[in-house]
Motif scaffolding. Structure first.
Motif, PDB file in Angstrom:
ATOM      1  N   ILE A  79       0.867  -1.172   0.000  1.00 12.41           N
ATOM      2  CA  ILE A  79       0.000   0.000   0.000  1.00 12.41           C
ATOM      3  C   ILE A  79       0.905   1.223   0.000  1.00 12.41           C
ATOM      4  N   LEU A  80       0.798   2.035  -1.051  1.00 13.69           N
ATOM      5  CA  LEU A  80       1.600   3.246  -1.120  1.00 13.69           C
ATOM      6  C   LEU A  80       0.935   4.361  -0.326  1.00 13.69           C
ATOM      7  N   THR A  81       1.720   5.090   0.450  1.00 14.97           N
ATOM      8  CA  THR A  81       1.236   6.219   1.247  1.00 14.97           C
ATOM      9  C   THR A  81       2.052   7.435   0.835  1.00 14.97           C
ATOM     10  N   THR A  82       1.434   8.387   0.160  1.00 15.35           N
ATOM     11  CA  THR A  82       2.191   9.496  -0.432  1.00 15.35           C
ATOM     12  C   THR A  82       1.375  10.776  -0.451  1.00 15.35           C
ATOM     13  N   ALA A  83       2.070  11.888  -0.523  1.00 14.48           N
ATOM     14  CA  ALA A  83       1.403  13.191  -0.621  1.00 14.48           C
ATOM     15  C   ALA A  83       1.122  13.569  -2.072  1.00 14.48           C
ATOM     16  N   TYR A  84       1.528  12.720  -3.002  1.00 16.56           N
ATOM     17  CA  TYR A  84       1.406  13.043  -4.428  1.00 16.56           C
ATOM     18  C   TYR A  84       0.512  12.031  -5.133  1.00 16.56           C
ATOM     19  N   ASP A  85      -0.409  12.551  -5.952  1.00 10.59           N
ATOM     20  CA  ASP A  85      -1.337  11.645  -6.641  1.00 10.59           C
ATOM     21  C   ASP A  85      -0.909  11.335  -8.072  1.00 10.59           C
ATOM     22  N   GLN A  86       0.153  11.977  -8.578  1.00 14.58           N
ATOM     23  CA  GLN A  86       0.516  11.813  -9.989  1.00 14.58           C
ATOM     24  C   GLN A  86       1.199  10.487 -10.295  1.00 14.58           C
ATOM     25  N   TYR A  87       1.517   9.725  -9.257  1.00 16.18           N
ATOM     26  CA  TYR A  87       2.211   8.447  -9.476  1.00 16.18           C
ATOM     27  C   TYR A  87       1.262   7.239  -9.483  1.00 16.18           C
ATOM     28  N   ALA A  88      -0.034   7.502  -9.411  1.00 14.20           N
ATOM     29  CA  ALA A  88      -0.994   6.407  -9.255  1.00 14.20           C
ATOM     30  C   ALA A  88      -0.931   5.399 -10.399  1.00 14.20           C
ATOM     31  N   LEU A  89      -0.859   5.877 -11.647  1.00 10.66           N
ATOM     32  CA  LEU A  89      -0.831   4.964 -12.792  1.00 10.66           C
ATOM     33  C   LEU A  89       0.407   4.079 -12.753  1.00 10.66           C
ATOM     34  N   LYS A  90       1.556   4.687 -12.513  1.00 10.94           N
ATOM     35  CA  LYS A  90       2.788   3.921 -12.417  1.00 10.94           C
ATOM     36  C   LYS A  90       2.719   2.915 -11.275  1.00 10.94           C
ATOM     37  N   ALA A  91       2.123   3.331 -10.172  1.00 11.45           N
ATOM     38  CA  ALA A  91       2.020   2.462  -9.000  1.00 11.45           C
ATOM     39  C   ALA A  91       1.213   1.206  -9.307  1.00 11.45           C
ATOM     40  N   PHE A  92       0.097   1.363  -9.973  1.00 10.87           N
ATOM     41  CA  PHE A  92      -0.734   0.196 -10.247  1.00 10.87           C
ATOM     42  C   PHE A  92      -0.154  -0.681 -11.348  1.00 10.87           C
ATOM     43  N   GLU A  93       0.706  -0.119 -12.195  1.00 12.37           N
ATOM     44  CA  GLU A  93       1.462  -0.954 -13.136  1.00 12.37           C
ATOM     45  C   GLU A  93       2.410  -1.876 -12.375  1.00 12.37           C
ATOM     46  N   LEU A  94       2.832  -1.431 -11.193  1.00 11.97           N
ATOM     47  CA  LEU A  94       3.703  -2.237 -10.333  1.00 11.97           C
ATOM     48  C   LEU A  94       2.899  -3.157  -9.411  1.00 11.97           C
ATOM     49  N   GLU A  95       1.585  -3.201  -9.635  1.00  3.92           N
ATOM     50  CA  GLU A  95       0.671  -4.115  -8.927  1.00  3.92           C
ATOM     51  C   GLU A  95       0.600  -3.836  -7.425  1.00  3.92           C
ATOM     52  N   VAL A  96       0.610  -2.535  -7.068  1.00  2.00           N
ATOM     53  CA  VAL A  96       0.364  -2.205  -5.661  1.00  2.00           C
ATOM     54  C   VAL A  96      -1.110  -2.459  -5.363  1.00  2.00           C
ATOM     55  N   LYS A  97      -1.408  -2.710  -4.097  1.00  2.00           N
ATOM     56  CA  LYS A  97      -2.773  -3.070  -3.714  1.00  2.00           C
ATOM     57  C   LYS A  97      -3.657  -1.855  -3.429  1.00  2.00           C
ATOM     58  N   ASP A  98      -3.029  -0.757  -3.013  1.00  2.00           N
ATOM     59  CA  ASP A  98      -3.806   0.447  -2.723  1.00  2.00           C
ATOM     60  C   ASP A  98      -2.882   1.654  -2.793  1.00  2.00           C
ATOM     61  N   TYR A  99      -3.511   2.848  -2.958  1.00  2.00           N
ATOM     62  CA  TYR A  99      -2.753   4.091  -3.117  1.00  2.00           C
ATOM     63  C   TYR A  99      -3.432   5.126  -2.228  1.00  2.00           C
ATOM     64  N   LEU A 100      -2.813   5.431  -1.098  1.00  2.00           N
ATOM     65  CA  LEU A 100      -3.392   6.365  -0.130  1.00  2.00           C
ATOM     66  C   LEU A 100      -2.685   7.703  -0.237  1.00  2.00           C
ATOM     67  N   VAL A 101      -3.463   8.749  -0.525  1.00  2.00           N
ATOM     68  CA  VAL A 101      -2.903  10.094  -0.658  1.00  2.00           C
ATOM     69  C   VAL A 101      -3.019  10.811   0.685  1.00  2.00           C
ATOM     70  N   LYS A 102      -1.882  11.257   1.200  1.00  2.00           N
ATOM     71  CA  LYS A 102      -1.837  11.949   2.490  1.00  2.00           C
ATOM     72  C   LYS A 102      -2.478  13.340   2.357  1.00  2.00           C
ATOM     73  N   PRO A 103      -3.189  13.809   3.387  1.00  2.00           N
ATOM     74  CA  PRO A 103      -3.535  13.063   4.608  1.00  2.00           C
ATOM     75  C   PRO A 103      -4.780  12.216   4.355  1.00  2.00           C
ATOM     76  N   PHE A 104      -4.762  10.973   4.768  1.00  2.00           N
ATOM     77  CA  PHE A 104      -5.907  10.093   4.591  1.00  2.00           C
ATOM     78  C   PHE A 104      -6.498   9.760   5.963  1.00  2.00           C
ATOM     79  N   SER A 105      -7.801   9.524   5.984  1.00  2.00           N
ATOM     80  CA  SER A 105      -8.497   9.254   7.241  1.00  2.00           C
ATOM     81  C   SER A 105      -8.313   7.806   7.670  1.00  2.00           C
ATOM     82  N   PHE A 106      -8.600   7.536   8.926  1.00  2.00           N
ATOM     83  CA  PHE A 106      -8.552   6.153   9.397  1.00  2.00           C
ATOM     84  C   PHE A 106      -9.589   5.305   8.653  1.00  2.00           C
ATOM     85  N   GLU A 107     -10.747   5.898   8.369  1.00  2.00           N
ATOM     86  CA  GLU A 107     -11.796   5.160   7.649  1.00  2.00           C
ATOM     87  C   GLU A 107     -11.293   4.682   6.286  1.00  2.00           C
TER      88      GLU A 107
END
Length: 242
Positions: A79-107
């Protein structure tokens, strides 16, 4: 069901680490094994522990998270945890399970890890089911058409089978059963490790053999020839069982 997912956190920001640690502690099916400031610090520990899940930041000094992912072997769920949303496509090409953009809630965090936990539990149940299916003992009976009826025959009772043109005669200790069937179809029904074809006209139950002499088999005072065509395969099978 898997009790807990073991996990690590890699993030170079102390505040981000603390928030993630608080979130992980709240979730009963997560077990935090360690926290690191960089991938380089974590690499050896990840290889040794083989965790289920990794919370990974992207922008870090020396080695960024996206470059680190292909180096992981074996690769945990990420699960990627980052302040930047522009890497989402690249991240899912690497088969990450989730992409959390900071700040993210507990929910939002909980929804992501719960989905992974449920997926792993289903996978584990399917693997267990497959294992049970593989270990299931071979069926010890078959059903064959005998005259106008369908007869159940215990494979443990079969001594040998004799070919009679279009029919097979199945010899047991108690009776002889005639069925309109060929050897190929019968071999599909019988447990392969227990029976062997020894002649164009004969198949024998290996555990019922009394002795073998001069390419002839004795079973319950019956003498069955071993033909040259089937001889090599038969003796190889016997060797494999001893």
């Amino acid at each position: 069901m898997k009790e807990k997912l073991t996990c690590y956190i890699i993030d170079d920001e102390h505040l981000a680490q603390e928030i993630l640690e608080e979130y992980v502690v709240k979730v009963p099916f997560l077990e935090l094994k360690g926290t690191f400031m960089s991938p380089l610090e974590a690499a050896a520990q990840l290889e040794a522990d083989k965790p289920d899940l990794l919370f990974l930041d992207i922008n870090m000094p020396d080695l960024d998270g996206l470059s680190f992912i292909p180096m992981l072997n074996p690769k945990p769920m990420i699960i990627l945890t980052t302040a930047y949303d522009q890497y989402a496509l690249k991240a899912f090409e690497l088969e990450v399970k989730d992409y959390l953009v900071k700040p993210f809630s507990f929910e939002r965090f909980y929804k992501g890890v719960l989905r992974l936990y449920q997926e792993q539990s289903i996978k584990q149940q399917l693997e267990l089911k497959d294992t049970k299916s593989e270990s299931k003992p071979e069926q010890d009976y078959i059903f064959l058409k005998v005259g106008h009826r369908i007869q159940k025959i215990s494979t443990r009772d079969i001594l040998f089978v004799e070919g009679m043109k279009d029919y097979l005669r199945i010899h047991t200790a108690k009776e002889k059963i005639m069925t309109l069937l060929n050897f190929s179809k019968l071999e599909e029904l019988l447990p392969t490790q227990d029976f062997a074809r020894v002649h164009r006209s004969f198949m024998v139950a290996i555990d019922k053999i009394d002795h073998i002499e001069k390419n002839r088999i004795w079973i319950a005072e019956q003498v069955i020839p071993i033909s040259e065509t089937y001889s090599e395969g038969f003796y190889k099978k016997l060797k494999g069982l001893t």
